[in-house]
Scaffold this motif. Structure first.
Motif, mmCIF file in Angstrom:
data_model
loop_
_atom_site.group_PDB
_atom_site.id
_atom_site.type_symbol
_atom_site.label_atom_id
_atom_site.label_comp_id
_atom_site.label_asym_id
_atom_site.label_seq_id
_atom_site.Cartn_x
_atom_site.Cartn_y
_atom_site.Cartn_z
ATOM 1 N N LEU A 71 -5.564 -19.109 11.670
ATOM 2 C CA LEU A 71 -6.798 -18.630 12.183
ATOM 3 C C LEU A 71 -6.627 -18.120 13.633
ATOM 4 N N VAL A 72 -5.632 -18.770 14.315
ATOM 5 C CA VAL A 72 -5.238 -18.120 15.573
ATOM 6 C C VAL A 72 -4.376 -16.687 15.327
ATOM 7 N N HIS A 73 -3.899 -16.368 14.402
ATOM 8 C CA HIS A 73 -3.412 -15.030 14.253
ATOM 9 C C HIS A 73 -4.530 -14.197 13.908
ATOM 10 N N LEU A 74 -5.648 -14.492 12.982
ATOM 11 C CA LEU A 74 -6.778 -13.773 12.608
ATOM 12 C C LEU A 74 -7.534 -13.286 14.150
ATOM 13 N N LEU A 75 -7.653 -14.364 14.864
ATOM 14 C CA LEU A 75 -8.516 -14.260 16.255
ATOM 15 C C LEU A 75 -7.742 -13.316 17.006
ATOM 16 N N TYR A 76 -6.370 -13.376 17.073
ATOM 17 C CA TYR A 76 -5.802 -12.551 18.089
ATOM 18 C C TYR A 76 -5.735 -11.074 17.474
ATOM 19 N N GLY A 77 -5.739 -10.926 16.109
ATOM 20 C CA GLY A 77 -5.899 -9.702 15.429
ATOM 21 C C GLY A 77 -7.477 -8.780 15.839
ATOM 22 N N ALA A 90 -7.330 -2.950 26.486
ATOM 23 C CA ALA A 90 -6.175 -3.143 25.981
ATOM 24 C C ALA A 90 -4.956 -3.851 26.649
ATOM 25 N N ARG A 91 -5.083 -3.214 27.924
ATOM 26 C CA ARG A 91 -4.104 -3.887 28.775
ATOM 27 C C ARG A 91 -4.158 -5.324 29.301
ATOM 28 N N ASN A 92 -5.260 -5.776 29.205
ATOM 29 C CA ASN A 92 -5.513 -7.350 29.414
ATOM 30 C C ASN A 92 -5.478 -8.064 28.144
ATOM 31 N N PHE A 93 -5.351 -7.598 26.958
ATOM 32 C CA PHE A 93 -4.975 -8.048 25.816
ATOM 33 C C PHE A 93 -3.620 -8.212 25.661
ATOM 34 N N LEU A 94 -2.762 -7.286 26.121
ATOM 35 C CA LEU A 94 -1.252 -7.041 25.922
ATOM 36 C C LEU A 94 -0.943 -7.946 26.966
ATOM 37 N N ARG A 95 -1.378 -7.984 28.124
ATOM 38 C CA ARG A 95 -0.753 -8.787 29.154
ATOM 39 C C ARG A 95 -0.818 -10.303 29.138
ATOM 40 N N TRP A 96 -2.259 -10.527 28.800
ATOM 41 C CA TRP A 96 -2.623 -11.766 28.881
ATOM 42 C C TRP A 96 -2.490 -12.735 27.512
ATOM 43 N N GLY A 97 -2.503 -11.788 26.466
ATOM 44 C CA GLY A 97 -2.142 -12.321 25.292
ATOM 45 C C GLY A 97 -0.482 -12.588 25.184
ATOM 46 N N GLY A 98 0.099 -11.701 25.810
ATOM 47 C CA GLY A 98 1.786 -11.667 25.914
ATOM 48 C C GLY A 98 2.105 -13.032 26.691
ATOM 49 N N ALA A 99 1.322 -13.317 27.849
ATOM 50 C CA ALA A 99 1.799 -14.558 28.635
ATOM 51 C C ALA A 99 1.318 -15.698 27.962
ATOM 52 N N VAL A 100 0.159 -15.598 27.087
ATOM 53 C CA VAL A 100 0.045 -16.769 26.131
ATOM 54 C C VAL A 100 1.214 -17.066 25.302
ATOM 55 N N TYR A 101 1.717 -15.874 24.636
ATOM 56 C CA TYR A 101 3.027 -16.085 23.828
ATOM 57 C C TYR A 101 4.191 -16.499 24.434
ATOM 58 N N LEU A 102 4.446 -16.160 25.625
ATOM 59 C CA LEU A 102 5.635 -16.735 26.402
ATOM 60 C C LEU A 102 5.311 -18.185 26.673
ATOM 61 N N LEU A 103 4.356 -18.780 27.041
ATOM 62 C CA LEU A 103 3.994 -20.174 27.162
ATOM 63 C C LEU A 103 4.275 -20.787 25.934
ATOM 64 N N LEU A 104 3.740 -20.174 24.840
ATOM 65 C CA LEU A 104 3.615 -20.697 23.661
ATOM 66 C C LEU A 104 5.328 -21.054 23.296
#
Length: 157
Positions: A71-77, A90-104
């Motif tokens: 479900l998290v992957h679907l929401l990210y999509g 797009a920039r915010n999705f990539l930057r902040w979404g990427g930051a969340v993945y680095l924290l994960l």
């Protein structure tokens, strides 16, 4: 004959590289989220749980997944595709979404994989994929930085 004001401006209708990257990441997240619910693509499908490290379902036989993880992957999509409509989104999705993945990634390295802290669930393959996703997403968020003044439609000097 069409007046210049009525003619479509191809420059404003084109997707920027950062928007294309966000759209592609969004589409891949949607596909991965859906694939996590497909027996065969996901092995041990009958052991999938909503959350927790006890879920033994493995996407492509490699990445540990659960219903929550999918479900998290679907929401990210959905977020990636929706936010790809604008350069700043797009920039915010990539930057902040990427930051969340680095924290994960860090979270996955620090927790005991057999504990209740592993609620997503995560395994080693997930951890290293999260590092790769985080680094590439944050890196791609800097595409086109300073290359064009989109409001003026000309190169910056």
């Amino acid at each position: 004959m069409t007046t210049p004001a009525a003619r479509p401006d191809n420059r404003t209708n084109r997707r920027s590289p950062v928007q294309t990257a966000a759209l592609l990441y969004g589409a891949v997240f949607l596909l991965v989220g859906a694939a996590g619910f497909i027996p065969g693509i996901t092995t041990n499908y009958d052991t999938m749980q909503f959350a927790g490290h006890q879920s033994e379902a493995m996407l492509m036989g490699l990445f540990q997944v659960s219903i929550l993880h999918n479900l998290v992957h679907l929401l990210y999509g959905v977020a990636g595709i929706a936010l790809a409509r604008t350069v700043s989104g797009a920039r915010n999705f990539l930057r902040w979404g990427g930051a969340v993945y680095l924290l994960l990634w860090l979270y996955g390295l620090l927790i005991d994989k057999e504990s209740t802290a592993n609620f997503v669930p995560l395994n080693s393959a997930d951890d290293w994929l999260h590092l790769l996703l985080g680094l590439t997403m944050v890196g791609l968020s800097f595409l086109d930085r300073g290359a064009h003044d989109r409001t003026a439609g000309r190169a910056r000097t």
